[in-house]
Enzyme design. Structure first.
Site, short mmCIF file in Angstrom:
data_model
loop_
_atom_site.label_atom_id
_atom_site.label_comp_id
_atom_site.label_asym_id
_atom_site.label_seq_id
_atom_site.Cartn_x
_atom_site.Cartn_y
_atom_site.Cartn_z
N THR A 279 5.58 21.49 53.52
CA THR A 279 4.89 22.77 53.66
C THR A 279 4.97 23.51 54.76
O THR A 279 5.06 22.78 55.78
CB THR A 279 3.06 22.34 53.59
N CYS A 368 -0.70 16.44 46.19
CA CYS A 368 -1.38 17.27 47.14
C CYS A 368 -2.67 16.93 47.36
O CYS A 368 -3.52 17.23 46.50
CB CYS A 368 -1.15 18.64 46.92
N ASN A 488 7.45 6.70 48.90
CA ASN A 488 7.38 7.66 50.13
C ASN A 488 6.27 7.06 51.00
O ASN A 488 5.21 6.79 50.63
CB ASN A 488 6.89 8.87 49.29
N GLY A 489 6.47 7.42 52.40
CA GLY A 489 5.25 7.15 53.46
C GLY A 489 5.66 6.31 54.54
O GLY A 489 6.27 5.41 54.46
N ARG A 513 7.63 13.42 57.39
CA ARG A 513 7.27 13.51 58.71
C ARG A 513 8.58 13.06 59.62
O ARG A 513 8.80 13.50 60.78
CB ARG A 513 5.95 13.09 59.32
#
Length: 644
Positions: A279, A368, A488-489, A513
């Site tokens: 985002t 989300c 993911n993560g 991130r």
């Protein structure tokens, strides 16, 4: 996957051997002891190091630490938050936490840069204005040029990149590509012909068709009644109000949609480097930057299905891509209702440059956690509505033509009720998705606590076993495309990535991130080593982002203003990077907070500042002085602290 590997990943994806070699000879000696048996003093030392890591502290070398006595009494360290995440609980005194500003700065304003005199676009492009004297814009080019501020130093980055400048006389580097003799902009035809360009542009006529609800959706109109009939049949069946004979007749009356594609483009996600949909910061210039660092698959920012169908200019800007992303660009959408997701998919397949490689997949966001999205019934809310999600994906698959459909999930909506295993089994069985991405957190967790890679690994194995069972049962039917599984993560280093790929049953790892903080993580994955980027190299990276931004948003005052705003958004993440050269222990972990530190030079210290005014100062180093109307507010209030 054995429990030992997963236990090591929970602590750190780094092998003890590499940690030892990174820390020096003493650590290497400890590595030898670890292979056999540690004495009590070694165990105590290792426990102290691990204890500090578990407490979220990134140890900085002594010469780069700032003594507490030098800390400003009014300075508050910036919080490390993402656009969606909840605020992580700190370890300071509770009373101090209560005094800190929290939450988001809602309704942020950035200020608009406007010309003193507004030039008519037709005249600017060398054409004759059809409105004549009735036009409210200026037609005198000499008068307009005289009203402009002095050109910025140097040459126009856009002209140097693509051989011409779309901003023309409005460009802040106008005289670097303006002929005074002819009064026209210059063109470098060879450079223009060789330059890349943007795809998936929706023109004004197409927007009007959508806005007037005249966009034809023949495929959706055919599949939606079919999906609705399945839903009604399931309701009647579950209520038990239909006899077996009636149920058999009812099922027999349904006709499988004739528009379901028999063949889709094949995806290959085996160990490819993937940038997650992001985002705000996951804009086209940032994606291009990551591509240059080695990312192979990129995604648009999440687009809402209904605004796409309504022809929203802002929403249709999100699927826009660049030729550098051809062959590996997916558009992610979110929708609360099947008809919205299905019709938006048909619109994307129609208006995007599919034949030129501008759309490789359409990804349905089912993870989300944002309240606004969740409460509407979209995003992670679909995790509690399996039937609706499956109907959505089946319909999207039917209308997307040769474009594959993929899905991104979380473990579930609540911490103690993960449902991804059961859901993934159904997704693989239905055969409507080409790839599944699982974020190892629940919606309730948001971004707090570490991602559960044990659960990701187990779910990936469920997907693989289910696919193999179906292949064994249906040996006589045509071979199905494989269903790729992506984790993911908390992928913050090359060791995280390789450990997941080699030990967690996943085909690849999606990075979010970790790429925001250091976009060169993709280079590190390829080289399998940490890259200690100098401050000068990082400033060059920021300059490159700015130039890509000017190429995308424009080199006029408005475009520079827009580029500066998104550059500051990017710096709000990159400032969290702690150079590996000043760290005592490797690998760095995403949740670790560094002690107060100073860089190896003033520029490195500046790049690590959490003060948003320093971000603006950095932007001036690559984009020139800020416009008088420019404003920037950090996404989170905790980043807007004041310094003495």
């Amino acid at each position: 996957m054995d429990s030992t590997s997963l236990e090591k990943r929970a602590i750190s994806p780094a092998s003890q051997e590499t940690m030892a070699s990174s820390a020096g000879p003493e650590s290497a000696t400890k590595k030898v002891k670890l292979d056999h048996e540690l004495d009590k003093s070694d165990l105590k030392a290792e426990d102290e190091i691990q204890d500090s890591r578990n407490h979220g502290i990134a140890r900085v070398k002594a010469e780069f630490r700032i003594p507490k006595s030098e800390h400003s009494s009014t300075e508050s360290a910036p919080r490390y938050e993402n656009d969606d995440e909840s605020e992580l609980a700190g370890r300071e005194d509770k009373s101090k936490r209560q005094k800190r500003e929290r939450g988001q700065n809602k309704n942020r304003k950035f200020g608009k840069a406007q010309d003193t005199i507004k030039i008519c676009d037709t005249v600017k492009n060398g054409e004759t204005c059809s409105h004549g004297d009735q036009c409210k814009f200026e037609h005198d080019l000499t008068k307009y040029i005289a009203s402009k501020p002095e050109d910025l130093p140097g040459n126009c980055p856009v002209y140097e990149a693509i051989g011409y400048c779309p901003a023309g006389i409005k460009c802040r580097w106008m005289y670097s590509h303006w002929s005074k003799e002819t009064g026209t902009s210059l063109f470098d035809q060879p450079k223009k012909a060789a330059a890349g360009y943007e795809l998936n542009r929706v023109d004004r006529e197409q927007q009007l068709i959508l806005q007037r609800k005249k966009f034809p959706t023949p495929k959706s109109d055919l599949i939606l009644p079919y999906l609705e009939s399945i839903k009604e049949e399931n309701i009647v069946r579950n209520n038990g109000s239909m006899t077996n004979e009636e149920r058999a007749d009812n099922i027999a009356s349904y006709v499988e949609s004739p528009i379901r594609p028999s063949e889709k483009k094949r995806l290959n996600y085996s160990r490819v480097k993937i940038l997650s949909p992001l985002t705000t910061v996951g804009n086209l210039p940032f994606r291009r930057l990551c591509r240059e660092f080695g990312a192979e698959i990129t995604y648009s920012e999440m687009a809402l299905a209904l605004p796409l169908l309504q022809g929203s200019k802002q929403e249709w800007a999100l699927p826009r891509t660049h030729t550098s992303e051809i062959g590996g660009f997916g558009v992610q959408i979110a929708a609360p209702k099947p008809w919205q997701a299905i019709k938006a998919t048909e619109a994307l397949a129609e208006y995007c440059n599919v034949n030129e490689g501008g759309l490789s997949e359409v990804n349905l966001n089912c993870g989300c956690p944002i309240d606004l999205v969740f409460r509407s019934g979209a995003g992670s809310a679909l995790l509690d509505s399996h039937t609706k999600m499956l109907r959505m994906l089946k319909g999207m698959n039917a209308v997307s033509g040769e474009v594959p459909i993929t899905v991104k999930l979380r473990m579930g909506t609540r911490d103690k009720n993960p449902i991804a295993k059961k859901l993934v089994q159904r997704l693989v069985t239905e055969g409507d998705v080409a790839a599944i991405t699982l974020h190892g957190r629940s919606r309730q967790q948001r971004y707090t606590r570490l991602a559960d890679w044990q659960y990701i690994s187990e779910t990936a194995q469920v997907a693989r076993d289910t696919f193999n069972e179906l292949e064994d049962k249906n040996k006589d039917t045509p071979e199905r495309n494989p269903v790729w599984f992506i984790g993911n993560g908390d992928c913050y280093s090359w060791k995280d990535w390789w450990d997941a790929v080699e030990n967690c049953n996943v085909d690849s790892v999606m990075i979010a991130r970790g790429a925001l903080i250091k976009p060169w993580i993709f280079e590190e994955i390829d080289s399998k080593q940490y890259l200690d980027k100098s401050a000068t190299e990082r400033l060059d990276m920021i300059k490159r982002f700015a130039h890509l931004g000017l190429e995308h948003w424009g080199s006029d005052e408005y475009g520079i203003n827009n580029c500066r705003r998104f550059l500051c958004e990017f710096l709000s993440f990159s400032c969290r990077y702690v150079p590996v050269g000043i760290l005592e222990t490797l690998p760095p972990k995403l949740q670790d907070r560094p002690e107060k530190w100073k860089g190896r030079n003033e520029l490195e210290t500046l790049l690590g500042s959490g003060d948003y005014r320093d971000w603006i100062k950095i932007s001036e180093m690559v984009l020139g002085p800020v416009h008088e109307n420019f404003e920037f507010q950090p996404k989170h209030k905790s980043n807007a602290y004041e310094k003495e």
